[in-house]
Design an enzyme around this catalytic site. Structure first.
Site, PDB file in Angstrom:
ATOM      1  N   HIS A  22       0.846  -1.113   0.037  1.00  0.00           N
ATOM      2  CA  HIS A  22       0.109  -0.123   0.182  1.00  0.00           C
ATOM      3  C   HIS A  22       0.783   1.057   0.025  1.00  0.00           C
ATOM      4  O   HIS A  22       0.636   2.204  -0.800  1.00  0.00           O
ATOM      5  CB  HIS A  22      -0.993  -0.006   1.259  1.00  0.00           C
ATOM      6  CG  HIS A  22      -1.820   1.151   1.564  1.00  0.00           C
ATOM      7  ND1 HIS A  22      -2.972   1.562   1.094  1.00  0.00           N
ATOM      8  CD2 HIS A  22      -1.302   2.509   2.291  1.00  0.00           C
ATOM      9  CE1 HIS A  22      -3.630   2.549   1.412  1.00  0.00           C
ATOM     10  NE2 HIS A  22      -2.049   3.286   2.016  1.00  0.00           N
ATOM     11  N   GLU A  23       2.038   1.277   1.112  1.00  0.00           N
ATOM     12  CA  GLU A  23       2.735   2.567   0.685  1.00  0.00           C
ATOM     13  C   GLU A  23       3.517   2.582  -0.263  1.00  0.00           C
ATOM     14  O   GLU A  23       4.017   3.859  -0.718  1.00  0.00           O
ATOM     15  CB  GLU A  23       3.664   2.436   2.196  1.00  0.00           C
ATOM     16  CG  GLU A  23       2.622   2.233   3.378  1.00  0.00           C
ATOM     17  CD  GLU A  23       2.118   3.493   4.002  1.00  0.00           C
ATOM     18  OE1 GLU A  23       2.607   4.739   3.204  1.00  0.00           O
ATOM     19  OE2 GLU A  23       1.006   3.458   4.192  1.00  0.00           O
ATOM     20  N   HIS A  45       1.552   4.175  -2.910  1.00  0.00           N
ATOM     21  CA  HIS A  45       1.746   5.684  -2.609  1.00  0.00           C
ATOM     22  C   HIS A  45       2.658   6.351  -3.404  1.00  0.00           C
ATOM     23  O   HIS A  45       2.623   7.424  -4.115  1.00  0.00           O
ATOM     24  CB  HIS A  45       1.650   6.125  -1.232  1.00  0.00           C
ATOM     25  CG  HIS A  45       0.279   6.113  -0.467  1.00  0.00           C
ATOM     26  ND1 HIS A  45      -0.756   6.716  -1.136  1.00  0.00           N
ATOM     27  CD2 HIS A  45      -0.243   5.476   0.585  1.00  0.00           C
ATOM     28  CE1 HIS A  45      -1.825   6.659  -0.039  1.00  0.00           C
ATOM     29  NE2 HIS A  45      -1.611   5.571   0.852  1.00  0.00           N
ATOM     30  N   GLU A  61      -6.040   6.852  -1.094  1.00  0.00           N
ATOM     31  CA  GLU A  61      -6.113   5.526  -0.197  1.00  0.00           C
ATOM     32  C   GLU A  61      -6.536   4.467  -0.604  1.00  0.00           C
ATOM     33  O   GLU A  61      -6.147   3.363  -0.691  1.00  0.00           O
ATOM     34  CB  GLU A  61      -6.673   5.920   1.347  1.00  0.00           C
ATOM     35  CG  GLU A  61      -5.900   7.106   2.250  1.00  0.00           C
ATOM     36  CD  GLU A  61      -4.544   6.289   2.525  1.00  0.00           C
ATOM     37  OE1 GLU A  61      -4.507   5.344   3.005  1.00  0.00           O
ATOM     38  OE2 GLU A  61      -3.682   7.430   2.350  1.00  0.00           O
TER      39      GLU A  61
END
Length: 275
Positions: free
Chosen positions: A146-147, A150, A204
């Site tokens: 997930h990070e 980003h 997100e």
């Protein structure tokens, strides 16, 4: 094609163009050229993006922020078992996916907060506290994926670009309408609710989807991402309404993950990294 994340860029673009309409002709042309010239598209989800910062500037900002983080928190040594664990997971995610050729750096931070981050240029930090909610390697992979999403999607640069445009637009609109300080404050609050926060929730959701695919390609069971958010939900929260939050609720995140799970499971079943 997986379900697309909402194209809230359209709302942001309409907001900016509405602000431009209140400006002089010279300012209109300059702002319009800036907005249209900075349009980009996420390579995975196809979502329109507005980024005013160059990739080189983003990498430089990421490196500076990472150095600051390393000065403010204790970095665990390379020999620490937790460091070795999270580096192995992150390196597997990087190898299994077609990610930018950054100078990746992964460190574990002695911090009890259940958190991780990835900065532009591939600088990754994973707190020791993450293990309290991410209880398996696959759940850690869900967070790190997930990070990384980003960073790859340049969400940080996009957020800065949005804030710059909103601040400029509010100032110009306030001057054009002749509103005072209180009126300008109301305009800024409306801009935050209408543009900045929805964009952040879109980031997100986008990172959740991309991170799910990243972990699946790396041979981590994507269903563990749902268990991760169930762990998060079990910890409880302050109950901030989602429309005032920069993050989707745990329930909405789980629902979105379930909607793209068939594609993720297909990637997982085809992965050569499965043990």
């Amino acid at each position: 094609m997986p379900p697309q994340t909402p194209h809230t860029f359209d709302a942001g673009r309409l907001f900016v163009m509405a602000l431009i309409s209140r400006c002089s002709l010279g300012v209109k042309g300059a702002l319009a050229a800036l907005v249209l010239g900075a349009c980009a598209q996420n390579p995975v989800t196809g979502r329109d993006q507005l980024i005013l910062i160059s990739p080189q500037q983003g990498v430089q900002m990421g490196a500076q922020a990472y150095q600051q983080a390393k000065q403010e928190k204790r970095v665990l040594p390379a020999s620490d078992p937790y460091t070795q664990r999270v580096r192995a997971i992150t390196e597997r995610l990087i190898r299994a996916n077609d990610l930018p050729k950054y100078q990746w750096e992964v460190n574990a931070f002695d911090d009890k907060t259940a958190n991780a981050f990835a900065l532009p240029g591939g600088k990754v930090g994973i707190n020791t506290g993450l293990a309290t909610v991410a209880r398996t390697d696959a759940q850690i992979a869900a967070v790190v994926g997930h990070e990384i999403a980003h960073a790859v999607s340049r969400h940080g640069e996009e957020r800065i670009s949005q804030q710059l445009l909103v601040q400029t637009g509010v100032q110009l609109t306030g001057a054009a309408l002749g509103v005072g300080q209180q009126g300008a404050s109301l305009l800024e609050q409306a801009a935050t609710l209408g543009v900045i926060l929805p964009y952040s929730r879109t980031h997100e959701s986008e990172a959740d989807e991309m991170g799910l695919y990243y972990m699946a390609r790396a041979g981590y069971d994507p269903r563990e991402a749902v268990k991760l958010w169930e762990n998060m939900a079990a910890q409880g929260s302050a109950g901030v309404p989602e429309f005032l939050s920069t993050h989707p609720s745990e329930g909405n995140r789980i629902q979105k993950l379930q909607s793209v799970m068939p594609k993720a499971l297909d990637l997982y079943n085809k992965s050569s990294y499965k043990s």
